[in-house]
Design a protein around this motif. Structure first.
Motif, PDB file in Angstrom:
ATOM      1  N   LYS A 167       0.729  -1.295   0.142  1.00 33.84           N
ATOM      2  CA  LYS A 167      -0.030  -0.095   0.075  1.00 33.84           C
ATOM      3  C   LYS A 167       0.915   1.374  -0.033  1.00 33.84           C
ATOM      4  O   LYS A 167       0.464   2.038  -0.594  1.00 33.84           O
ATOM      5  CB  LYS A 167      -1.164   0.138   1.237  1.00 33.84           C
ATOM      6  CG  LYS A 167      -1.999   1.200   1.384  1.00 33.84           C
ATOM      7  CD  LYS A 167      -3.036   1.159   2.453  1.00 33.84           C
ATOM      8  CE  LYS A 167      -4.029   2.046   2.331  1.00 33.84           C
ATOM      9  NZ  LYS A 167      -3.582   3.193   2.705  1.00 33.84           N
ATOM     10  N   GLU A 226       1.143   3.928  -3.176  1.00 37.89           N
ATOM     11  CA  GLU A 226       0.824   5.335  -2.874  1.00 37.89           C
ATOM     12  C   GLU A 226       1.909   6.330  -3.393  1.00 37.89           C
ATOM     13  O   GLU A 226       1.758   7.223  -3.485  1.00 37.89           O
ATOM     14  CB  GLU A 226       0.354   5.612  -1.447  1.00 37.89           C
ATOM     15  CG  GLU A 226      -1.005   4.971  -1.069  1.00 37.89           C
ATOM     16  CD  GLU A 226      -1.617   4.891   0.200  1.00 37.89           C
ATOM     17  OE1 GLU A 226      -0.409   5.380   1.266  1.00 37.89           O
ATOM     18  OE2 GLU A 226      -2.630   4.644   0.694  1.00 37.89           O
ATOM     19  N   ASN A 234      -5.968  -3.844  -6.008  1.00 46.37           N
ATOM     20  CA  ASN A 234      -7.381  -3.187  -6.745  1.00 46.37           C
ATOM     21  C   ASN A 234      -7.899  -1.923  -6.263  1.00 46.37           C
ATOM     22  O   ASN A 234      -8.532  -1.356  -7.086  1.00 46.37           O
ATOM     23  CB  ASN A 234      -8.225  -4.477  -6.614  1.00 46.37           C
ATOM     24  CG  ASN A 234      -7.884  -5.742  -7.317  1.00 46.37           C
ATOM     25  OD1 ASN A 234      -6.898  -5.602  -8.477  1.00 46.37           O
ATOM     26  ND2 ASN A 234      -8.508  -6.844  -7.157  1.00 46.37           N
ATOM     27  N   ASN A 235      -7.866  -1.803  -4.913  1.00 46.76           N
ATOM     28  CA  ASN A 235      -8.488  -0.489  -4.236  1.00 46.76           C
ATOM     29  C   ASN A 235      -7.657   0.664  -4.880  1.00 46.76           C
ATOM     30  O   ASN A 235      -8.369   1.648  -5.183  1.00 46.76           O
ATOM     31  CB  ASN A 235      -8.527  -0.723  -2.977  1.00 46.76           C
ATOM     32  CG  ASN A 235      -9.523  -1.601  -2.238  1.00 46.76           C
ATOM     33  OD1 ASN A 235     -10.479  -2.185  -2.972  1.00 46.76           O
ATOM     34  ND2 ASN A 235      -9.081  -2.164  -1.171  1.00 46.76           N
ATOM     35  N   HIS A 236      -6.555   0.423  -5.105  1.00 47.29           N
ATOM     36  CA  HIS A 236      -5.708   1.797  -5.338  1.00 47.29           C
ATOM     37  C   HIS A 236      -5.912   1.768  -6.948  1.00 47.29           C
ATOM     38  O   HIS A 236      -6.107   3.277  -7.392  1.00 47.29           O
ATOM     39  CB  HIS A 236      -4.120   1.215  -5.396  1.00 47.29           C
ATOM     40  CG  HIS A 236      -3.277   2.410  -5.873  1.00 47.29           C
ATOM     41  ND1 HIS A 236      -2.959   3.659  -5.261  1.00 47.29           N
ATOM     42  CD2 HIS A 236      -2.476   2.452  -6.949  1.00 47.29           C
ATOM     43  CE1 HIS A 236      -2.095   4.464  -5.753  1.00 47.29           C
ATOM     44  NE2 HIS A 236      -1.793   3.742  -6.933  1.00 47.29           N
ATOM     45  N   ALA A 282      -9.006   1.279  -8.370  1.00 46.49           N
ATOM     46  CA  ALA A 282     -10.472   1.904  -8.510  1.00 46.49           C
ATOM     47  C   ALA A 282      -9.966   3.452  -8.242  1.00 46.49           C
ATOM     48  O   ALA A 282     -11.070   4.331  -8.795  1.00 46.49           O
ATOM     49  CB  ALA A 282     -11.053   1.211  -7.630  1.00 46.49           C
ATOM     50  N   ARG A 283      -9.297   3.938  -7.237  1.00 47.11           N
ATOM     51  CA  ARG A 283      -9.223   5.088  -6.802  1.00 47.11           C
ATOM     52  C   ARG A 283      -8.545   6.024  -7.620  1.00 47.11           C
ATOM     53  O   ARG A 283      -8.784   7.194  -7.831  1.00 47.11           O
ATOM     54  CB  ARG A 283      -8.695   5.214  -5.410  1.00 47.11           C
ATOM     55  CG  ARG A 283      -8.753   6.529  -4.459  1.00 47.11           C
ATOM     56  CD  ARG A 283      -8.313   6.210  -3.223  1.00 47.11           C
ATOM     57  NE  ARG A 283      -6.809   5.881  -2.981  1.00 47.11           N
ATOM     58  CZ  ARG A 283      -6.404   4.494  -2.648  1.00 47.11           C
ATOM     59  NH1 ARG A 283      -7.585   3.531  -2.304  1.00 47.11           N
ATOM     60  NH2 ARG A 283      -5.339   4.285  -2.568  1.00 47.11           N
ATOM     61  N   THR A 284      -7.343   5.406  -8.213  1.00 46.15           N
ATOM     62  CA  THR A 284      -6.444   6.431  -8.817  1.00 46.15           C
ATOM     63  C   THR A 284      -6.397   6.162 -10.412  1.00 46.15           C
ATOM     64  O   THR A 284      -5.766   6.814 -11.276  1.00 46.15           O
ATOM     65  CB  THR A 284      -4.926   6.280  -8.530  1.00 46.15           C
ATOM     66  OG1 THR A 284      -4.368   4.889  -8.782  1.00 46.15           O
ATOM     67  CG2 THR A 284      -4.966   6.374  -6.959  1.00 46.15           C
ATOM     68  N   ARG A 342      -2.787   0.787 -12.393  1.00 46.98           N
ATOM     69  CA  ARG A 342      -2.700  -0.575 -11.822  1.00 46.98           C
ATOM     70  C   ARG A 342      -1.385  -1.095 -11.480  1.00 46.98           C
ATOM     71  O   ARG A 342      -0.569  -1.196 -12.586  1.00 46.98           O
ATOM     72  CB  ARG A 342      -3.249  -1.478 -12.627  1.00 46.98           C
ATOM     73  CG  ARG A 342      -3.380  -2.854 -12.278  1.00 46.98           C
ATOM     74  CD  ARG A 342      -4.308  -3.813 -12.884  1.00 46.98           C
ATOM     75  NE  ARG A 342      -5.817  -3.535 -12.884  1.00 46.98           N
ATOM     76  CZ  ARG A 342      -6.479  -3.836 -11.339  1.00 46.98           C
ATOM     77  NH1 ARG A 342      -5.858  -4.581 -10.557  1.00 46.98           N
ATOM     78  NH2 ARG A 342      -7.693  -3.560 -11.280  1.00 46.98           N
TER      79      ARG A 342
END
Length: 425
Positions: free
Chosen positions: A177, A181, A213-215, A217-219, A222
């Motif tokens: 994570k 980021e 996957n969350n990253h 979806a947010r940004t 991939r």
């Protein structure tokens, strides 16, 4: 090494021998095709004409002063000279068909054990395009890896999970994570991290890919994660399926641990990129007088289906000189077969003690940004943190591409300056 006859297999060797070079080369050809230590009744002239290996060329080099390897013999009435040469042999494809395991037995079988040789190393191979009828080659390669990561016109910046082993799945996911980021493009397991009870594969991969996957979806970015699936075949297929079920994009395999036939099967089942790790390479390639060169080695694995492979890095922590590293990377990016056949190019991975300081020399020597630039300490050890470590690498490659000295670019880029202060200009 150009193809002279597309129905023949060619292999070039370095040899060191006390025997006359022509005699030594003939011994090699006989041992690896129709012959043995004496002519047997079934070895007819017709059979030899159809199946025997041919000596294509002998290029003599400087003599050796002493034997490089133990156990070699000398001829009767030896004159005391140890000859060296590059020797090219060829075989008709119909001896073995397009088979990588049997190719290895042919070009790298018993040769290194023959008593006439105090040195023998496979330098290169050239294969008929017929091998593409049995092997798929890379599914993604350079262009596909760029598409999966969304990174174009610059190197793919990567790193390795550190500590290599000992972290829990939760701690691993947290590190991923932080890296995502920070703007990383590529993350891989260390080859030592597999499926131990402290960090089970499925639990780790589920946690890591959920973060990525969350990253995404947010940004919209991939990050590629190469999860180490190395194991027995049934385990590897199960782990590969787990990556795909969780919408991962890459699987890592320790090539020397699994062998070419298993890699072929993994390639047949895979819908994700295959990151080929060459750990154990030193046992094969380190000696100048035995084993095989990386130029030959990587061709085998490219055909079997890898998309990336490690080539070490400039001024690395290992024993490999810079010239060898660049030659290896160029080999990965060079087509294996003439047009219009598939080229099988794969992405070279620079790693091992890399940081911002090697970027200009890497770019100047290789002449392209088609590479994964994987830095562990070069990112994790940056004094301003992980994000600054990633940024320092982007800045170093920007300077390299614009032909601006790092020291000059660092005057207006604080992350690069801190990296150079730590790692050296």
């Amino acid at each position: 090494m150009p193809i002279h006859d597309p129905t023949r297999i060619y292999a070039t060797y370095f040899i060191e021998t006390a025997y006359p070079l022509a005699e030594a080369a003939t011994t090699m050809a006989g041992e690896q095709s129709t012959g043995t230590f004496l002519r047997v009744p079934g070895e007819t002239d017709e059979l030899r004409e159809r199946f025997a290996a041919r000596v294509e060329s002998i290029a003599e080099k400087e003599p050796a002063q002493t034997a490089s390897l133990p156990g070699s013999g000398t001829p009767k009435n030896w004159d005391g000279k140890r000859h060296t040469a590059e020797v090219t042999l060829s075989w008709p494809l119909h001896n073995i068909g397009p088979s990588l395991p049997n190719l290895l037995a042919t070009v790298a079988g018993n040769l290194s054990e023959l008593k006439p040789f105090s040195g023998l190393k496979l330098l290169d191979i050239t294969l008929p395009p017929a091998f593409l009828t049995q092997y798929q080659g890379p599914q993604f390669g350079v262009a596909g890896t760029r598409k999966l990561t969304g990174v174009f016109n610059r190197p793919i910046i990567g790193t390795i999970i550190k500590p290599s082993i000992g972290q829990t799945p939760e701690a691993t996911a947290q590190q991923v994570k932080t890296l995502a980021e920070a703007g990383i493009d590529f993350i891989k397991d260390d080859e030592l991290q597999s499926d131990g009870p402290h960090c089970p594969f499925n639990t780790r991969v589920t946690a890591v890919i959920e973060v990525l996957n969350n990253h995404a979806a947010r940004t919209g970015k991939r990050v590629m994660y190469a999860a180490n699936i190395t194991g027995d075949l049934d385990q590897m297929l199960s782990r590969l399926a787990h990556i795909e079920a969780n919408h991962g994009t890459c699987a890592m395999v320790s090539m020397n641990s699994i062998g070419l036939p298993v890699m072929k099967i993994i390639r047949q089942h895979s819908h994700v990129a295959i990151h080929g790790h060459r750990n154990g390479w030193g046992m094969i390639g380190r000696s100048p007088a035995a084993g095989m060169s990386f130029v030959a080695f990587q061709k085998l694995w490219r055909l079997a289906g890898i998309d990336h492979t490690h080539v070490n890095g400039l001024r690395n922590k290992f024993c490999e000189p810079d010239g060898s590293v660049i030659a290896s990377a160029r080999a990965c990016l060079t087509p294996m077969f003439p047009a219009p056949n598939k080229g099988c190019e794969v992405m070279p991975v620079f790693s091992s003690g890399q940081s911002a300081r090697q970027a200009p020399d890497t770019y100047k020597a290789l002449g392209t940004t088609d590479l994964i630039y994987a830095c562990g300490g070069g990112i994790m050890g940056h004094p301003q943190g992980v994000a600054a470590g990633v940024m320092s690498l982007h800045q170093a490659w920007e300077a390299a591409a614009q032909n601006i000295p790092l020291s000059v670019y660092a005057e207006t880029h604080r992350e690069l300056k801190a990296a150079l202060d730590l790692f050296g200009a």
